[in-house]
Write a protein that holds these residues in place. Structure first.
Motif, PDB file in Angstrom:
ATOM      1  N   VAL A  28      14.708  31.588  -8.991  1.00  0.00           N
ATOM      2  CA  VAL A  28      15.558  31.239  -8.138  1.00  0.00           C
ATOM      3  C   VAL A  28      16.065  32.084  -7.227  1.00  0.00           C
ATOM      4  CG1 VAL A  28      18.146  29.759  -8.304  1.00  0.00           C
ATOM      5  CG2 VAL A  28      16.395  29.299 -10.138  1.00  0.00           C
ATOM      6  N   ASP A  30      19.580  32.195  -5.447  1.00  0.00           N
ATOM      7  CA  ASP A  30      19.902  32.476  -5.293  1.00  0.00           C
ATOM      8  C   ASP A  30      21.188  33.158  -5.893  1.00  0.00           C
ATOM      9  OD1 ASP A  30      23.217  31.234  -4.509  1.00  0.00           O
ATOM     10  OD2 ASP A  30      23.208  29.558  -5.172  1.00  0.00           O
ATOM     11  N   ILE A  33      23.737  30.829  -8.983  1.00  0.00           N
ATOM     12  CA  ILE A  33      22.452  30.417 -10.150  1.00  0.00           C
ATOM     13  C   ILE A  33      22.574  30.989 -11.007  1.00  0.00           C
ATOM     14  CG2 ILE A  33      20.814  28.462 -10.261  1.00  0.00           C
ATOM     15  CD1 ILE A  33      22.728  27.270  -8.672  1.00  0.00           C
ATOM     16  N   ASN A  37      22.947  30.472 -14.916  1.00  0.00           N
ATOM     17  CA  ASN A  37      22.144  30.838 -15.859  1.00  0.00           C
ATOM     18  C   ASN A  37      22.568  31.390 -17.317  1.00  0.00           C
ATOM     19  OD1 ASN A  37      20.353  28.366 -14.454  1.00  0.00           O
ATOM     20  ND2 ASN A  37      19.947  29.848 -13.164  1.00  0.00           N
TER      21      ASN A  37
END
Length: 86
Positions: A28, A30, A33, A37
């Motif tokens: 990912v 970003d 994000i 997580n």
């Protein structure tokens, strides 16, 4: 009254899902994000500890949130200094 087992099983589920998302998370791009997580797994662990002791769960949530945030922001800063596309 809410049963304590709900916290325990929900915590196990969130810890497993958060760990899988964190392992999959480097793909990912970003940074927000990525942080979310890791926070899912820490909330899961806090819910597991909530079934044992409220203060232990609160301290664990605060400690993991602070440590994970500092590590990720430092890693993002270092990558931006090196010129990587974050």
């Amino acid at each position: 009254m809410i049963e304590i087992d709900i916290f325990f099983y929900l915590g196990i589920f969130l810890a497993i899902v958060g760990s899988i998302a964190t392992a999959w998370g480097p793909n990912v791009r970003d940074p927000v994000i990525r942080t979310l997580n890791t926070e899912v797994a820490s909330i899961g662990i806090s819910l597991i500890l909530l079934s044992y002791n409220h203060m232990l769960a609160l301290l664990t949530l605060m400690a993991t949130t602070i440590v994970i945030t500092l590590i990720l922001f430092r890693a993002i800063t270092r990558l931006e200094e090196m010129g990587a596309d974050v």
